[in-house]
Design a protein around this motif. Structure first.
Motif, PDB file in Angstrom:
ATOM      1  N   ASN A  24      -8.680  -0.878   4.107  1.00 60.65           N
ATOM      2  CA  ASN A  24      -8.980  -2.273   3.750  1.00 60.65           C
ATOM      3  C   ASN A  24      -8.130  -3.242   4.567  1.00 60.65           C
ATOM      4  O   ASN A  24      -8.615  -4.278   5.029  1.00 60.65           O
ATOM      5  CB  ASN A  24      -8.740  -2.501   2.251  1.00 60.65           C
ATOM      6  N   VAL A  79       0.841  -1.201   0.000  1.00 62.74           N
ATOM      7  CA  VAL A  79       0.000   0.000   0.000  1.00 62.74           C
ATOM      8  C   VAL A  79       0.874   1.248   0.000  1.00 62.74           C
ATOM      9  O   VAL A  79       0.660   2.183  -0.789  1.00 62.74           O
ATOM     10  CB  VAL A  79      -0.939  -0.006   1.218  1.00 62.74           C
ATOM     11  N   GLY A  81      -6.294   2.145   1.030  1.00 62.92           N
ATOM     12  CA  GLY A  81      -5.713   0.809   1.132  1.00 62.92           C
ATOM     13  C   GLY A  81      -5.503   0.386   2.563  1.00 62.92           C
ATOM     14  O   GLY A  81      -5.733  -0.781   2.923  1.00 62.92           O
TER      15      GLY A  81
END
Length: 234
Positions: free
Chosen positions: A166, A121, A163
């Motif tokens: 998540n 990420v 990101g």
């Protein structure tokens, strides 16, 4: 006994124990996420560096941890750590099984696992940077450290937030795997309650509701953070 009584906070109720276990789950996931952020930042820096040995090590780390099942990593750290600790204790005359702290193992495992994903990420966010802003910072005389602190880090953090959100959601659910070490987090407490009362559906449904509440609040928090970070950005 009704479900409301079972999940209540009165005599015989499991509400307090479930909330305490939910707090343990949240603390476990948060500590693991922070450890993963440090490891992910270091791994991303190594991947982006010009030193081949560092890139190879970082690539090996992310490939290994993303390719091995998370539960297996937890088992390896728990039993491997216990074996190492038992060996050290044996040098001082101690015998028998010596277990490592379940919470510490959980934090280490979740941190190592999430670090592999956070590395990608951070690396993706860095590669998406507008190089014009870095060149403009150099043009006004900023040195490398100042550019990193004032330009690169804020922009990488802004672009990495979706990101990271998540990764956090996945990590929060993966924290349930740590129950195999004996740590009484939310899933483990639900298992204990289900076994004690012979009403598994009630307890697992309550655990699902608590997980959903935590993830929903987390989603709202990350959305607010993303909106705040993108103020003024086109």
């Amino acid at each position: 006994m009704s479900a409301f009584t079972l999940l209540g906070f009165g005599p015989g109720g499991w509400g307090g124990a479930l909330l305490l276990a939910a707090g343990t789950t949240l603390a476990l996931a948060l500590c693991g996420f922070l450890v993963g952020a440090v490891l992910g930042g270091l791994a991303a820096s190594a991947k982006l560096s010009g030193l081949p040995p560092l890139r190879v090590l970082a690539d090996g780390y992310t490939t290994l941890l993303r390719g091995v099942p998370d539960l297996l990593v937890i088992y390896l750290l728990y039993f491997g750590g216990s074996a190492a600790l038992g060996h050290v204790a044996g040098l001082f005359g101690a015998t028998g099984f010596v277990g490592v702290p379940a919470f510490g193992v959980g934090v280490a495992a979740l941190g190592i696992i999430s670090g592999a994903y956070q590395a990608e990420v951070f690396r993706g966010a860095y590669l998406a940077l507008d190089r014009g802003q870095i060149e403009a910072a150099r043009a006004v005389g900023m040195h490398r450290g100042l550019i990193l602190r004032r330009v690169v880090a804020p922009l990488v953090a802004r672009d990495a937030l979706p990101g990271l959100g998540n990764v956090w959601q996945i990590l929060l659910k993966d924290s349930a795997l740590v129950s195999v070490t004996g740590l009484v987090e939310l899933l483990r407490q639900a298992q204990v309650g289900a076994g004690s009362t012979r009403q598994p559906f009630t307890f697992y449904l309550a655990a699902a509701a608590l997980y959903l509440a935590i993830t929903s609040l987390s989603t709202w928090g990350f959305s607010r953070a993303e909106a705040h970070a993108r103020r003024g950005a086109r």
